[in-house]
Write a protein that holds these residues in place. Structure first.
Motif, PDB file in Angstrom:
ATOM      1  N   GLY A  81       0.788  -1.223   0.000  1.00 46.77           N
ATOM      2  CA  GLY A  81       0.000   0.000   0.000  1.00 46.77           C
ATOM      3  C   GLY A  81       0.819   1.271   0.000  1.00 46.77           C
ATOM      4  N   LEU A  82       2.148   1.158  -0.023  1.00 44.58           N
ATOM      5  CA  LEU A  82       2.991   2.353  -0.060  1.00 44.58           C
ATOM      6  C   LEU A  82       2.812   3.089  -1.386  1.00 44.58           C
ATOM      7  CD1 LEU A  82       6.288   0.944   1.521  1.00 44.58           C
ATOM      8  CD2 LEU A  82       4.722   2.621   2.542  1.00 44.58           C
ATOM      9  N   PRO A  83       3.036   4.410  -1.375  1.00 47.68           N
ATOM     10  CA  PRO A  83       2.859   5.197  -2.607  1.00 47.68           C
ATOM     11  C   PRO A  83       3.991   4.950  -3.597  1.00 47.68           C
ATOM     12  CG  PRO A  83       3.693   6.592  -0.844  1.00 47.68           C
ATOM     13  CD  PRO A  83       3.395   5.266  -0.219  1.00 47.68           C
ATOM     14  N   LEU A  84       3.980   3.762  -4.165  1.00 45.71           N
ATOM     15  CA  LEU A  84       5.004   3.347  -5.109  1.00 45.71           C
ATOM     16  C   LEU A  84       4.337   2.907  -6.402  1.00 45.71           C
ATOM     17  CD1 LEU A  84       7.187   1.230  -2.645  1.00 45.71           C
ATOM     18  CD2 LEU A  84       7.784   3.469  -3.597  1.00 45.71           C
ATOM     19  N   PRO A  85       5.040   2.974  -7.511  1.00 45.27           N
ATOM     20  CA  PRO A  85       4.434   2.551  -8.779  1.00 45.27           C
ATOM     21  C   PRO A  85       4.143   1.055  -8.793  1.00 45.27           C
ATOM     22  CG  PRO A  85       6.773   3.026  -9.059  1.00 45.27           C
ATOM     23  CD  PRO A  85       6.411   3.488  -7.690  1.00 45.27           C
ATOM     24  N   PRO A  86       3.160   0.650  -9.575  1.00 43.00           N
ATOM     25  CA  PRO A  86       2.850  -0.788  -9.681  1.00 43.00           C
ATOM     26  C   PRO A  86       4.079  -1.570 -10.145  1.00 43.00           C
ATOM     27  CG  PRO A  86       1.117   0.530 -10.675  1.00 43.00           C
ATOM     28  CD  PRO A  86       2.234   1.475 -10.382  1.00 43.00           C
ATOM     29  N   GLY A  87       4.281  -2.723  -9.534  1.00 46.80           N
ATOM     30  CA  GLY A  87       5.418  -3.547  -9.895  1.00 46.80           C
ATOM     31  C   GLY A  87       6.717  -3.136  -9.242  1.00 46.80           C
ATOM     32  N   ASP A  88       6.673  -2.141  -8.348  1.00 50.77           N
ATOM     33  CA  ASP A  88       7.897  -1.717  -7.671  1.00 50.77           C
ATOM     34  C   ASP A  88       8.477  -2.866  -6.846  1.00 50.77           C
ATOM     35  OD1 ASP A  88       9.565   0.808  -6.709  1.00 50.77           O
ATOM     36  OD2 ASP A  88       9.091  -0.376  -4.923  1.00 50.77           O
ATOM     37  N   TRP A  89       9.800  -2.872  -6.674  1.00 55.20           N
ATOM     38  CA  TRP A  89      10.491  -3.962  -5.983  1.00 55.20           C
ATOM     39  C   TRP A  89       9.977  -4.151  -4.561  1.00 55.20           C
ATOM     40  CZ3 TRP A  89      13.645  -4.200  -1.670  1.00 55.20           C
ATOM     41  CH2 TRP A  89      14.378  -5.385  -1.508  1.00 55.20           C
ATOM     42  N   VAL A  90       9.744  -3.073  -3.843  1.00 54.55           N
ATOM     43  CA  VAL A  90       9.253  -3.189  -2.463  1.00 54.55           C
ATOM     44  C   VAL A  90       7.873  -3.817  -2.440  1.00 54.55           C
ATOM     45  CG1 VAL A  90       8.440  -1.850  -0.476  1.00 54.55           C
ATOM     46  CG2 VAL A  90      10.650  -1.336  -1.494  1.00 54.55           C
ATOM     47  N   ARG A  91       6.994  -3.388  -3.324  1.00 53.27           N
ATOM     48  CA  ARG A  91       5.624  -3.888  -3.326  1.00 53.27           C
ATOM     49  C   ARG A  91       5.537  -5.336  -3.785  1.00 53.27           C
ATOM     50  NH1 ARG A  91       1.642   0.465  -6.050  1.00 53.27           N
ATOM     51  NH2 ARG A  91       0.196  -1.153  -5.367  1.00 53.27           N
ATOM     52  N   GLU A  92       6.490  -5.766  -4.584  1.00 52.21           N
ATOM     53  CA  GLU A  92       6.425  -7.124  -5.122  1.00 52.21           C
ATOM     54  C   GLU A  92       7.386  -8.073  -4.397  1.00 52.21           C
ATOM     55  OE1 GLU A  92       4.281  -8.129  -7.349  1.00 52.21           O
ATOM     56  OE2 GLU A  92       3.406  -6.143  -7.646  1.00 52.21           O
ATOM     57  N   VAL A  93       8.682  -7.855  -4.563  1.00 52.43           N
ATOM     58  CA  VAL A  93       9.678  -8.806  -4.067  1.00 52.43           C
ATOM     59  C   VAL A  93       9.775  -8.767  -2.543  1.00 52.43           C
ATOM     60  CG1 VAL A  93      12.111  -9.464  -4.135  1.00 52.43           C
ATOM     61  CG2 VAL A  93      10.973  -8.654  -6.212  1.00 52.43           C
ATOM     62  N   LEU A  94       9.963  -7.579  -1.977  1.00 55.66           N
ATOM     63  CA  LEU A  94      10.156  -7.492  -0.532  1.00 55.66           C
ATOM     64  C   LEU A  94       8.908  -7.915   0.225  1.00 55.66           C
ATOM     65  CD1 LEU A  94      12.059  -6.730   1.751  1.00 55.66           C
ATOM     66  CD2 LEU A  94      11.186  -4.389   1.617  1.00 55.66           C
ATOM     67  N   ALA A  95       7.751  -7.456  -0.221  1.00 58.01           N
ATOM     68  CA  ALA A  95       6.507  -7.824   0.468  1.00 58.01           C
ATOM     69  C   ALA A  95       6.285  -9.334   0.442  1.00 58.01           C
ATOM     70  CB  ALA A  95       5.322  -7.102  -0.182  1.00 58.01           C
ATOM     71  N   SER A  96       6.553  -9.966  -0.683  1.00 55.60           N
ATOM     72  CA  SER A  96       6.378 -11.418  -0.776  1.00 55.60           C
ATOM     73  C   SER A  96       7.372 -12.153   0.116  1.00 55.60           C
ATOM     74  CB  SER A  96       6.543 -11.874  -2.226  1.00 55.60           C
ATOM     75  OG  SER A  96       5.519 -11.328  -3.046  1.00 55.60           O
ATOM     76  N   ALA A  97       8.615 -11.671   0.184  1.00 60.37           N
ATOM     77  CA  ALA A  97       9.620 -12.323   1.031  1.00 60.37           C
ATOM     78  C   ALA A  97       9.225 -12.249   2.498  1.00 60.37           C
ATOM     79  CB  ALA A  97      10.986 -11.669   0.812  1.00 60.37           C
ATOM     80  N   VAL A  98       8.710 -11.109   2.922  1.00 59.07           N
ATOM     81  CA  VAL A  98       8.290 -10.948   4.319  1.00 59.07           C
ATOM     82  C   VAL A  98       7.115 -11.871   4.628  1.00 59.07           C
ATOM     83  CG1 VAL A  98       7.173  -9.333   5.919  1.00 59.07           C
ATOM     84  CG2 VAL A  98       9.162  -8.606   4.592  1.00 59.07           C
ATOM     85  N   GLU A  99       6.130 -11.890   3.759  1.00 59.95           N
ATOM     86  CA  GLU A  99       4.947 -12.716   3.996  1.00 59.95           C
ATOM     87  C   GLU A  99       5.293 -14.197   4.010  1.00 59.95           C
ATOM     88  OE1 GLU A  99       0.323 -12.980   2.428  1.00 59.95           O
ATOM     89  OE2 GLU A  99       1.820 -11.957   1.211  1.00 59.95           O
ATOM     90  N   GLU A 100       6.111 -14.639   3.076  1.00 56.08           N
ATOM     91  CA  GLU A 100       6.451 -16.061   2.994  1.00 56.08           C
ATOM     92  C   GLU A 100       7.326 -16.493   4.170  1.00 56.08           C
ATOM     93  OE1 GLU A 100       8.253 -16.534  -0.803  1.00 56.08           O
ATOM     94  OE2 GLU A 100       6.425 -16.043  -1.920  1.00 56.08           O
ATOM     95  N   THR A 101       8.267 -15.655   4.568  1.00 59.19           N
ATOM     96  CA  THR A 101       9.149 -16.021   5.679  1.00 59.19           C
ATOM     97  C   THR A 101       8.369 -16.137   6.982  1.00 59.19           C
ATOM     98  OG1 THR A 101      11.050 -14.946   4.629  1.00 59.19           O
ATOM     99  CG2 THR A 101      11.186 -15.340   6.998  1.00 59.19           C
ATOM    100  N   MET A 102       7.534 -15.154   7.272  1.00 63.81           N
ATOM    101  CA  MET A 102       6.779 -15.185   8.519  1.00 63.81           C
ATOM    102  C   MET A 102       5.728 -16.293   8.512  1.00 63.81           C
ATOM    103  SD  MET A 102       8.111 -12.907  10.469  1.00 63.81           S
ATOM    104  CE  MET A 102       6.892 -12.522  11.732  1.00 63.81           C
ATOM    105  N   GLY A 103       5.231 -16.647   7.343  1.00 62.19           N
ATOM    106  CA  GLY A 103       4.228 -17.693   7.245  1.00 62.19           C
ATOM    107  C   GLY A 103       4.785 -19.097   7.308  1.00 62.19           C
ATOM    108  N   SER A 104       6.102 -19.244   7.156  1.00 63.41           N
ATOM    109  CA  SER A 104       6.707 -20.579   7.159  1.00 63.41           C
ATOM    110  C   SER A 104       7.485 -20.862   8.439  1.00 63.41           C
ATOM    111  CB  SER A 104       7.649 -20.730   5.957  1.00 63.41           C
ATOM    112  OG  SER A 104       8.730 -19.822   6.048  1.00 63.41           O
TER     113      SER A 104
END
Length: 198
Positions: A81-104
């Motif tokens: 939800g950060l004010p970043l363009p669609p497909g930005d690295w934080v919104r895609e790669v970093l967010a997914s890494a955080v979610e997957e790590t904490m979920g596993s």
């Protein structure tokens, strides 16, 4: 057939032979599998009180890990939800890494490799003058979240009981929640300038 004409019984290290003398090779891995399955299964505690304590601890661990996964989902949603363009690295790669790590967390294969790589990438991302501008609060929160998520899997590996039952995992989860919800500081958001930071 006399006694001295009876075929010699097969030994443990010799494959059995048929009447025509042909040997049958054992199925690959069959012996290892048999040995693995022959290990005695730990018996449940005979003391009902001990069994009740173990069940209570297991349920508590499940709840703590479930809350940690929820923290990861909240942090990932904040990043997306950060004010970043669609497909930005934080919104895609970093967010997914955080979610997957904490979920596993709690799984045998949870090593946090993705989170470690993501934190290194975040440092480069924030140092890149061409990256989208985020406020100082947002940059600080990103570093706090990624730093906690990077260290949590190792914390669980080194001392799983202490991390869960002594409140260490819960403390880091609270820190992540605070980082993504802390109010913005007064004044203008941080800006990238050509001046050397002091």
């Amino acid at each position: 057939m006399t006694t001295d004409q009876l075929p010699e019984p097969p030994r443990g290290d010799t494959p059995p032979r048929t009447a025509d003398g042909a040997g049958h090779e054992p199925v690959p891995g069959a012996r290892l599998s048999a040995e693995r399955h022959s290990d005695p299964v730990p018996a449940p505690p005979s003391d009902p009180e001990e069994a009740a304590v173990l069940a209570e601890e297991a349920e508590y661990e499940r709840l703590v890990l479930a809350e940690a996964a929820a923290v990861g989902r909240r942090a990932a949603a904040w990043m997306r939800g950060l004010p970043l363009p669609p497909g930005d690295w934080v919104r895609e790669v970093l967010a997914s890494a955080v979610e997957e790590t904490m979920g596993s967390l709690g799984r045998a294969d949870a090593e946090g490799v993705g989170a470690r790589d993501a934190l290194d990438g975040l440092v480069r991302y924030l140092a890149d003058a061409a990256a989208p501008v985020l406020s100082r609060r947002e940059q600080t929160a990103l570093l706090a979240v990624a730093g906690c998520v990077r260290g949590i899997p190792r914390l669980l590996t080194d001392d799983p009981r202490g991390a869960i039952h002594h409140g260490e995992l819960a403390a880091l989860g609270s820190l992540i929640d605070y980082a993504i919800t802390m109010p913005s500081a007064e004044g203008a958001p941080g800006r990238r300038t050509a001046r050397i930071w002091r």
